[in-house]
Design a protein around this motif. Structure first.
Motif, mmCIF file in Angstrom:
data_model
loop_
_atom_site.group_PDB
_atom_site.id
_atom_site.type_symbol
_atom_site.label_atom_id
_atom_site.label_comp_id
_atom_site.label_asym_id
_atom_site.label_seq_id
_atom_site.Cartn_x
_atom_site.Cartn_y
_atom_site.Cartn_z
ATOM 1 N N LEU A 1 0.806 -1.229 0.000
ATOM 2 C CA LEU A 1 0.000 0.000 0.000
ATOM 3 C C LEU A 1 0.837 1.278 0.000
ATOM 4 C CD1 LEU A 1 -2.813 -1.201 2.410
ATOM 5 C CD2 LEU A 1 -2.893 -1.030 -0.080
ATOM 6 N N LYS B 1 -1.862 2.220 -4.724
ATOM 7 C CA LYS B 1 -2.778 3.221 -4.156
ATOM 8 C C LYS B 1 -3.783 3.726 -5.181
ATOM 9 C CE LYS B 1 0.248 5.314 -0.714
ATOM 10 N NZ LYS B 1 0.961 6.551 -0.364
ATOM 11 N N ALA C 1 -6.550 -1.379 -3.620
ATOM 12 C CA ALA C 1 -6.179 -0.717 -2.360
ATOM 13 C C ALA C 1 -7.404 -0.374 -1.516
ATOM 14 C CB ALA C 1 -5.371 0.538 -2.641
#
Length: 114
Positions: free
Chosen positions: A57, A63, A68
């Protein structure tokens, strides 16, 4: 004891994990996820429990991807099968035991020494 190290980038933690086993003369199989395609069963073993813990992450590409933002293990497995670069590097597996990232205490417990 069969040990596999799954990685997608030769970062410092991957190198430390490989050195850990080499120094102890323990055979391990190093699997570059760019060349080794994960199978569904392998992914299920690596992502058992909280699958989000195995996602990198910190990576900008992770992201910016829907992986995510999901907590559904099946969805995460599907995304990881398409793109294993979403995973933290390295993932260390021995049988059904999986260590996420480099953790010397967990590695020592895995090989049975303290």
């Amino acid at each position: 004891m069969s040990i596999q190290i799954y990685w997608h980038k030769k970062n410092f933690d991957t190198q430390k994990a490989e050195r850990f086993f080499k120094e102890r003369r323990l055979p391990c199989q190093s699997l570059d996820l760019k060349k080794h395609k994960l199978g569904r069963r392998e992914a299920e073993i690596l992502l058992r429990g909280d699958a989000r813990k195995a996602l990198d992450l910190e990576d900008v590409n992770v992201k910016s991807h829907p992986v995510a933002y999901t907590t559904n293990t099946e969805t995460i497995i599907s995304y990881v099968l398409e793109n294993p670069r979403f995973l933290i590097s390295p993932l260390i597996r021995s049988g059904s035991a999986v260590i996420i990232g480099y953790d010397e205490e967990k590695l020592l417990a895995l090989i049975g020494t303290s």
